[in-house]
Design a protein around this motif. Structure first.
Motif, PDB file in Angstrom:
ATOM      1  N   GLN A  97      14.194   1.553 -25.992  1.00  0.00           N
ATOM      2  CA  GLN A  97      13.249   1.557 -27.103  1.00  0.00           C
ATOM      3  C   GLN A  97      11.815   1.813 -26.636  1.00  0.00           C
ATOM      4  OE1 GLN A  97      14.122   1.614 -30.208  1.00  0.00           O
ATOM      5  NE2 GLN A  97      12.093   1.494 -31.117  1.00  0.00           N
ATOM      6  N   ASP A  98      11.448   1.288 -25.460  1.00  0.00           N
ATOM      7  CA  ASP A  98      10.095   1.524 -24.940  1.00  0.00           C
ATOM      8  C   ASP A  98       9.837   3.014 -24.758  1.00  0.00           C
ATOM      9  OD1 ASP A  98       9.509  -1.206 -24.863  1.00  0.00           O
ATOM     10  OD2 ASP A  98      10.065  -1.394 -22.752  1.00  0.00           O
ATOM     11  N   ARG A  99      10.814   3.719 -24.213  1.00  0.00           N
ATOM     12  CA  ARG A  99      10.679   5.168 -24.008  1.00  0.00           C
ATOM     13  C   ARG A  99      10.585   5.891 -25.339  1.00  0.00           C
ATOM     14  NH1 ARG A  99      13.112  10.112 -23.324  1.00  0.00           N
ATOM     15  NH2 ARG A  99      12.505  11.233 -21.443  1.00  0.00           N
ATOM     16  N   LYS A 100      11.444   5.500 -26.276  1.00  0.00           N
ATOM     17  CA  LYS A 100      11.457   6.130 -27.591  1.00  0.00           C
ATOM     18  C   LYS A 100      10.101   5.987 -28.289  1.00  0.00           C
ATOM     19  CE  LYS A 100      13.942   6.015 -31.980  1.00  0.00           C
ATOM     20  NZ  LYS A 100      15.027   5.400 -32.749  1.00  0.00           N
ATOM     21  N   VAL A 101       9.516   4.804 -28.233  1.00  0.00           N
ATOM     22  CA  VAL A 101       8.221   4.564 -28.876  1.00  0.00           C
ATOM     23  C   VAL A 101       7.122   5.374 -28.184  1.00  0.00           C
ATOM     24  CG1 VAL A 101       6.454   2.806 -29.337  1.00  0.00           C
ATOM     25  CG2 VAL A 101       8.860   2.330 -29.830  1.00  0.00           C
ATOM     26  N   ALA A 102       7.128   5.407 -26.858  1.00  0.00           N
ATOM     27  CA  ALA A 102       6.121   6.184 -26.125  1.00  0.00           C
ATOM     28  C   ALA A 102       6.193   7.661 -26.516  1.00  0.00           C
ATOM     29  CB  ALA A 102       6.296   6.015 -24.622  1.00  0.00           C
ATOM     30  N   LEU A 103       7.406   8.196 -26.615  1.00  0.00           N
ATOM     31  CA  LEU A 103       7.568   9.602 -26.996  1.00  0.00           C
ATOM     32  C   LEU A 103       7.137   9.853 -28.443  1.00  0.00           C
ATOM     33  CD1 LEU A 103      10.962  10.434 -25.250  1.00  0.00           C
ATOM     34  CD2 LEU A 103       8.697  11.357 -24.678  1.00  0.00           C
ATOM     35  N   GLN A 104       7.458   8.924 -29.336  1.00  0.00           N
ATOM     36  CA  GLN A 104       7.038   9.067 -30.736  1.00  0.00           C
ATOM     37  C   GLN A 104       5.512   9.072 -30.835  1.00  0.00           C
ATOM     38  OE1 GLN A 104       9.114   5.745 -32.492  1.00  0.00           O
ATOM     39  NE2 GLN A 104      10.821   7.025 -33.166  1.00  0.00           N
ATOM     40  N   ASN A 105       4.876   8.163 -30.125  1.00  0.00           N
ATOM     41  CA  ASN A 105       3.410   8.103 -30.147  1.00  0.00           C
ATOM     42  C   ASN A 105       2.803   9.366 -29.556  1.00  0.00           C
ATOM     43  OD1 ASN A 105       3.355   5.612 -31.414  1.00  0.00           O
ATOM     44  ND2 ASN A 105       3.317   4.487 -29.491  1.00  0.00           N
ATOM     45  N   ARG A 106       3.370   9.831 -28.457  1.00  0.00           N
ATOM     46  CA  ARG A 106       2.883  11.057 -27.832  1.00  0.00           C
ATOM     47  C   ARG A 106       3.031  12.255 -28.776  1.00  0.00           C
ATOM     48  NH1 ARG A 106       6.272  14.135 -23.716  1.00  0.00           N
ATOM     49  NH2 ARG A 106       7.301  14.558 -25.684  1.00  0.00           N
ATOM     50  N   ASP A 107       4.163  12.334 -29.451  1.00  0.00           N
ATOM     51  CA  ASP A 107       4.405  13.457 -30.345  1.00  0.00           C
ATOM     52  C   ASP A 107       3.466  13.435 -31.550  1.00  0.00           C
ATOM     53  OD1 ASP A 107       6.334  14.283 -28.572  1.00  0.00           O
ATOM     54  OD2 ASP A 107       8.031  13.599 -29.789  1.00  0.00           O
ATOM     55  N   ARG A 108       3.112  12.246 -32.027  1.00  0.00           N
ATOM     56  CA  ARG A 108       2.137  12.142 -33.121  1.00  0.00           C
ATOM     57  C   ARG A 108       0.773  12.672 -32.673  1.00  0.00           C
ATOM     58  NH1 ARG A 108       3.758   6.577 -33.948  1.00  0.00           N
ATOM     59  NH2 ARG A 108       5.664   6.719 -35.134  1.00  0.00           N
ATOM     60  N   ILE A 109       0.402  12.339 -31.457  1.00  0.00           N
ATOM     61  CA  ILE A 109      -0.880  12.804 -30.913  1.00  0.00           C
ATOM     62  C   ILE A 109      -0.862  14.317 -30.737  1.00  0.00           C
ATOM     63  CG2 ILE A 109      -2.317  12.793 -28.832  1.00  0.00           C
ATOM     64  CD1 ILE A 109      -1.490   9.803 -28.531  1.00  0.00           C
ATOM     65  N   GLU A 110       0.250  14.829 -30.243  1.00  0.00           N
ATOM     66  CA  GLU A 110       0.337  16.263 -29.946  1.00  0.00           C
ATOM     67  C   GLU A 110       0.022  17.112 -31.176  1.00  0.00           C
ATOM     68  OE1 GLU A 110       3.252  19.488 -27.763  1.00  0.00           O
ATOM     69  OE2 GLU A 110       3.722  17.366 -27.674  1.00  0.00           O
ATOM     70  N   SER A 111       0.429  16.653 -32.355  1.00  0.00           N
ATOM     71  CA  SER A 111       0.171  17.438 -33.565  1.00  0.00           C
ATOM     72  C   SER A 111      -1.316  17.486 -33.903  1.00  0.00           C
ATOM     73  CB  SER A 111       0.972  16.874 -34.742  1.00  0.00           C
ATOM     74  OG  SER A 111       0.526  15.570 -35.074  1.00  0.00           O
ATOM     75  N   ASP A 112      -2.106  16.565 -33.345  1.00  0.00           N
ATOM     76  CA  ASP A 112      -3.563  16.555 -33.579  1.00  0.00           C
ATOM     77  C   ASP A 112      -4.341  17.328 -32.512  1.00  0.00           C
ATOM     78  OD1 ASP A 112      -3.256  15.011 -35.852  1.00  0.00           O
ATOM     79  OD2 ASP A 112      -3.600  13.119 -34.805  1.00  0.00           O
ATOM     80  N   LEU A 113      -3.649  17.795 -31.483  1.00  0.00           N
ATOM     81  CA  LEU A 113      -4.323  18.514 -30.396  1.00  0.00           C
ATOM     82  C   LEU A 113      -4.380  20.009 -30.686  1.00  0.00           C
ATOM     83  CD1 LEU A 113      -2.673  16.856 -27.253  1.00  0.00           C
ATOM     84  CD2 LEU A 113      -4.975  16.454 -28.124  1.00  0.00           C
ATOM     85  N   SER A 114      -5.475  20.619 -30.314  1.00  0.00           N
ATOM     86  CA  SER A 114      -5.563  22.081 -30.382  1.00  0.00           C
ATOM     87  C   SER A 114      -4.649  22.655 -29.296  1.00  0.00           C
ATOM     88  CB  SER A 114      -7.000  22.533 -30.132  1.00  0.00           C
ATOM     89  OG  SER A 114      -7.359  22.268 -28.777  1.00  0.00           O
ATOM     90  N   ALA A 115      -4.392  23.930 -29.367  1.00  0.00           N
ATOM     91  CA  ALA A 115      -3.551  24.583 -28.354  1.00  0.00           C
ATOM     92  C   ALA A 115      -4.153  24.413 -26.961  1.00  0.00           C
ATOM     93  CB  ALA A 115      -3.371  26.058 -28.689  1.00  0.00           C
ATOM     94  N   ASP A 116      -5.469  24.585 -26.838  1.00  0.00           N
ATOM     95  CA  ASP A 116      -6.129  24.424 -25.541  1.00  0.00           C
ATOM     96  C   ASP A 116      -6.036  22.983 -25.041  1.00  0.00           C
ATOM     97  OD1 ASP A 116      -6.814  27.089 -25.465  1.00  0.00           O
ATOM     98  OD2 ASP A 116      -8.891  26.766 -26.121  1.00  0.00           O
TER      99      ASP A 116
END
Length: 131
Positions: A97-116
């Motif tokens: 579950q720790d890994r799953k949550v870390a990946l979910q949080n990372r993926d949420r952030i990724e959608s807010d990042l520009s391509a650069d």
């Protein structure tokens, strides 16, 4: 404690001593104590310092917490590139579950990042892994 009464203040003192000598687990524990104000004065700056020290040594839970700190800006300027980097590194070493949550949080952030910014975040994570 095991066979003794629990004493968060004394535990914090022992964690701090070990943390000052470079023990990553102790650095993580004193960081959490400082985040929560458990046995010590609450301090975002001290939590950042000790999570950073433990994360730099590859402590995955510290890396996860450091990612959250950079995401929220608790005691540091909010930095989504650094948040993504640390959550990626944490997920590489966490399980269940720790890994799953870390990946979910990372993926949420990724959608807010520009391509650069995405390229830079991935470069920083790769650079940390290759050191």
């Amino acid at each position: 404690g095991l066979g003794v009464a629990k004493n968060a203040r004394r535990a914090a003192g022992w964690y701090l001593r070990a943390a000052q000598h470079g023990n990553a687990s102790a650095q993580y524990n004193i960081a959490v104590f400082r985040q929560l104000g458990k046995g010590v004065e609450r301090s975002d700056a001290a939590a950042l310092k000790w999570h950073s020290a433990a994360a730099a040594q590859g402590h995955h839970k510290a890396q996860n917490n450091l990612g959250a700190i950079y995401f929220t800006g608790a005691g540091v300027a909010r930095n989504l590139v650094e948040a993504w980097k640390w959550l990626t590194l944490a997920a590489d070493g966490l399980t269940g579950q720790d890994r799953k949550v870390a990946l979910q949080n990372r993926d949420r952030i990724e959608s807010d990042l520009s391509a650069d910014a995405r390229v830079e975040a991935k470069r920083r994570a790769a650079a940390f892994k290759s050191r």
